[in-house]
Design a protein around this motif. Sequence first.
Motif, PDB file in Angstrom:
ATOM      1  N   LEU A   1       0.818  -1.206   0.000  1.00  0.00           N
ATOM      2  CA  LEU A   1       0.000   0.000   0.000  1.00  0.00           C
ATOM      3  C   LEU A   1       0.857   1.262   0.000  1.00  0.00           C
ATOM      4  CD1 LEU A   1      -2.870  -1.015   2.440  1.00  0.00           C
ATOM      5  CD2 LEU A   1      -2.958  -0.831  -0.059  1.00  0.00           C
ATOM      6  N   SER A   2       2.025   1.206   0.638  1.00  0.00           N
ATOM      7  CA  SER A   2       2.912   2.373   0.629  1.00  0.00           C
ATOM      8  C   SER A   2       3.444   2.656  -0.772  1.00  0.00           C
ATOM      9  CB  SER A   2       4.066   2.177   1.608  1.00  0.00           C
ATOM     10  OG  SER A   2       5.019   1.276   1.088  1.00  0.00           O
ATOM     11  N   ALA A   3       3.495   1.646  -1.612  1.00  0.00           N
ATOM     12  CA  ALA A   3       3.953   1.844  -2.989  1.00  0.00           C
ATOM     13  C   ALA A   3       2.912   2.593  -3.819  1.00  0.00           C
ATOM     14  CB  ALA A   3       4.277   0.506  -3.641  1.00  0.00           C
TER      15      ALA A   3
ATOM     16  N   THR B   1      10.569   9.420   0.149  1.00  0.00           N
ATOM     17  CA  THR B   1       9.590   9.174   1.215  1.00  0.00           C
ATOM     18  C   THR B   1       9.080   7.748   1.145  1.00  0.00           C
ATOM     19  OG1 THR B   1       8.909  11.482   1.113  1.00  0.00           O
ATOM     20  CG2 THR B   1       7.415   9.955   2.218  1.00  0.00           C
ATOM     21  N   GLY B   2       8.727   7.298  -0.036  1.00  0.00           N
ATOM     22  CA  GLY B   2       8.253   5.927  -0.209  1.00  0.00           C
ATOM     23  C   GLY B   2       9.306   4.904   0.151  1.00  0.00           C
ATOM     24  N   VAL B   3      10.534   5.176  -0.233  1.00  0.00           N
ATOM     25  CA  VAL B   3      11.628   4.261   0.084  1.00  0.00           C
ATOM     26  C   VAL B   3      11.826   4.189   1.594  1.00  0.00           C
ATOM     27  CG1 VAL B   3      14.119   3.900  -0.139  1.00  0.00           C
ATOM     28  CG2 VAL B   3      12.766   4.538  -2.140  1.00  0.00           C
ATOM     29  N   ALA B   4      11.768   5.324   2.276  1.00  0.00           N
ATOM     30  CA  ALA B   4      11.948   5.340   3.730  1.00  0.00           C
ATOM     31  C   ALA B   4      10.831   4.589   4.442  1.00  0.00           C
ATOM     32  CB  ALA B   4      12.012   6.781   4.227  1.00  0.00           C
ATOM     33  N   VAL B   5       9.608   4.769   3.969  1.00  0.00           N
ATOM     34  CA  VAL B   5       8.466   4.062   4.577  1.00  0.00           C
ATOM     35  C   VAL B   5       8.614   2.563   4.366  1.00  0.00           C
ATOM     36  CG1 VAL B   5       5.980   3.684   4.378  1.00  0.00           C
ATOM     37  CG2 VAL B   5       6.881   6.010   4.451  1.00  0.00           C
ATOM     38  N   ARG B   6       8.960   2.149   3.158  1.00  0.00           N
ATOM     39  CA  ARG B   6       9.112   0.721   2.877  1.00  0.00           C
ATOM     40  C   ARG B   6      10.272   0.108   3.656  1.00  0.00           C
ATOM     41  NH1 ARG B   6       7.113   2.662  -1.880  1.00  0.00           N
ATOM     42  NH2 ARG B   6       9.093   3.040  -2.879  1.00  0.00           N
TER      43      ARG B   6
END
Length: 140
Positions: A89-91, A104-109
Amino acid sequence: MLNLIVLAANVIALILMGWRGDRPERIAAILIAATVLSEPFAQHVLFGTWRVGILGVNALLLCGLWILAEVSNRWWLILATALQLLLVLSALMPLMATSFAVDTGVAVRLAIWVGISAVLFFSVWEAEAARRFAREARNP
């Protein structure tokens, strides 16, 4: 540096899963290893800032973990599948607003993957506990 630490932890966990785990742990280890090995090739598949390749690879892992959670009696698979769902979902963040940066997406994943890595170590413990409880059930 954090990426290398997480990668090293994953390698250790996957080795332990293959060595000390039962069938569900071994299948999950193969799925996770295939995902980790294919992500460098998939990360270059982009649609604007949306990492479609990473989404596809992680969605396949989600399906594999979900099926394993359905057919085996391992609690760690349920938690790993839930965390993998959050990762998938973060993707989708770039679809929510164009202001989300790739970093941001990379950090969340990466943060979610740290949780999944911890769960992988618990999988080895659960496999050992399941074997011990099976032995104790046979020998009252």
